[in-house]
Design an enzyme around this catalytic site. Structure first.
Site, PDB file in Angstrom:
ATOM      1  N   HIS A 123       1.187  -1.016   0.042  1.00  0.00           N
ATOM      2  CA  HIS A 123      -0.371  -0.023   0.110  1.00  0.00           C
ATOM      3  C   HIS A 123       1.238   0.898   0.027  1.00  0.00           C
ATOM      4  CE1 HIS A 123      -2.680   3.033   1.693  1.00  0.00           C
ATOM      5  NE2 HIS A 123      -4.124   2.246   1.384  1.00  0.00           N
ATOM      6  N   GLN A 203      -4.760  -5.013   6.911  1.00  0.00           N
ATOM      7  CA  GLN A 203      -6.008  -6.262   6.391  1.00  0.00           C
ATOM      8  C   GLN A 203      -5.599  -7.164   7.367  1.00  0.00           C
ATOM      9  OE1 GLN A 203      -8.194  -5.301   4.563  1.00  0.00           O
ATOM     10  NE2 GLN A 203      -6.471  -3.134   3.372  1.00  0.00           N
ATOM     11  N   LYS A 226     -10.687   0.057  10.582  1.00  0.00           N
ATOM     12  CA  LYS A 226     -10.784  -1.558   9.781  1.00  0.00           C
ATOM     13  C   LYS A 226     -11.354  -2.760  10.689  1.00  0.00           C
ATOM     14  CE  LYS A 226      -7.728  -0.094   6.107  1.00  0.00           C
ATOM     15  NZ  LYS A 226      -8.411   0.336   4.997  1.00  0.00           N
TER      16      LYS A 226
END
Length: 409
Positions: A123, A203, A226
């Site tokens: 990312h 993630q 998240k």
């Protein structure tokens, strides 16, 4: 079939609505997850009953706010299995945490001829900070190459990491490919060469049990939003001895010990890295999110999310003209794809009319998009509140989208 999504969906108020006349199917949790009622209520309760600045006041509200804030730190430390609570630094999120390491640690240890090792799937938040370190110090960026299916071969990691390597920074789970990278093994390789290992956990933390001691990473960064928590809060885990030798990068109130006119000293860990009034309500919300996830069980969440990713891959692979990216297996929480001759933004716009929310674009991974030889992809990302029915809705909507563009093409 996992029943988790059906069991807990009612605990997420936002999912009870219709969008464009259809029940909402939210498949964009990789960008930001939705919040359960318990997290919303925890933040509301803090503002209604406990709000005050922390660490400074001796009055009752100040004490309650401090207890809530530091209690959240304890929850994060336990959630990651950190050895010491002082190893948890609250930040605005993964990006801020990585930048803290890049500026506070890497710039002091890297020099001309040293190496920083990344992967092409990173990312932008785990790429640009290291580019800036390289420019400032003369260090060289190197990349562990990807296999044709987007995975990492440890033999390539062995070749890329050398005695010149100072830092290895790798995402645990790819936000595009969905693959789980062998960060524990990569950390072991890095340590054999005297390098430190940073793991981007943005993630991975929502979807699986994380044990930083078992991974033996030196730094671990993640975001609360998240994983059912609020936006604007995250944390950096760092091994105590490394954090103790790092310099803070923000200066002002809260992080100081003694201030004179010409010189100041800083507080002990972790407070020297938390200058100014901290994100108190965010920490309270993050603590509530950790309670929520822990009550369900991270093993159960991982099993559920992995099942949905596999189910989605199998269903989507049956659509004519659809390309899937990344491996069939070793996939957590998402699928990334393109419909032939249809831009990803058009796909997302059309299926939004059926109440289905997905992400489209480069996903802050432009080098990986160029590796695919595409400008953008569509991504459906799943979480504990999703079901197989949500994926079935996605598949039908994509078939309608394909038929629509074929009819006007």
């Amino acid at each position: 079939m996992s029943s988790l999504g059906a069991e807990i969906r009612d605990q997420f108020p936002i999912l009870q609505q219709e969008v464009n006349g259809h029940p909402l199917v939210y498949l964009d949790s990789g960008a930001s997850s939705q919040k359960p009622r318990s997290v919303i209520e925890a933040i509301k309760h803090y503002y209604e009953w406990d709000h005050s600045n922390v660490h400074r006041g001796v009055h009752t509200l100040g004490s309650r706010a401090t207890d809530a804030y530091e209690g959240a730190r304890d929850k994060v430390a336990a959630f990651l299995n950190a050895r010491h609570r002082e190893e948890i630094v609250f930040t605005r999120g993964t990006t801020t945490a990585i930048n803290l390491v890049a500026s506070g640690y890497a710039r002091s240890v890297c020099g001309e001829g040293d190496e920083i090792v990344l992967t092409p799937m990173e990312h932008h938040s785990n790429l640009i900070p290291w580019q800036q370190v390289a420019k400032a110090t003369g260090a060289t960026l190197k990349y562990i190459p990807l296999q044709p299916n987007g995975t990492i071969d440890l033999a390539d990691a062995e070749k890329t990491i050398t005695d010149k390597t100072k830092i290895v920074a790798v995402m645990y789970v790819s936000n595009v490919l969905g693959v789980t990278n062998p960060v524990k093994d990569i950390a072991a390789i890095a340590h054999r060469h005297g390098a430190v290992m940073l793991v981007d956990g943005a993630q991975s933390t929502p979807h699986m049990k994380v044990d930083v001691q078992q991974l033996d990473c030196d730094f671990y960064a993640f975001s609360g939003h998240k994983m059912c928590g609020p936006t604007g809060i995250g944390a950096l885990y760092g091994k105590k001895e490394l954090l103790e030798n790092m310099e803070p990068i923000e200066f002002g109130g809260e992080m100081i010990d003694r201030v004179d006119l010409y010189e100041s000293t800083f507080k002990e860990l972790p407070y020297k890295f938390e200058g100014g009034t901290p994100i108190i309500a965010g920490a309270v919300g993050l603590g509530a999110a950790i309670d929520f996830l822990t009550d369900i069980g991270m093993d159960r969440i991982h099993e559920h999310d992995t099942h949905l990713a596999k189910y989605a891959y199998e269903r989507l692979s049956q659509i004519h003209g659809l390309t899937l990216y990344g491996p069939r297996d070793n996939r957590t929480g998402l699928v990334t794809f393109n419909l032939k001759d249809v831009h990803a933004h058009d796909v997302a716009t059309v299926i939004d009319q059926e109440g289905i929310a997905i992400r489209a674009g480069h996903h802050c991974c432009q080098p990986l998009m160029r590796w695919f030889n595409v400008n953008a992809t569509a991504r459906a990302s799943f979480y504990l509140y999703n079901t197989e029915d949500d994926i079935d809705r996605l598949v039908e909507a994509l078939k309608h989208t394909e038929d629509f563009f074929n009819s006007i093409g």
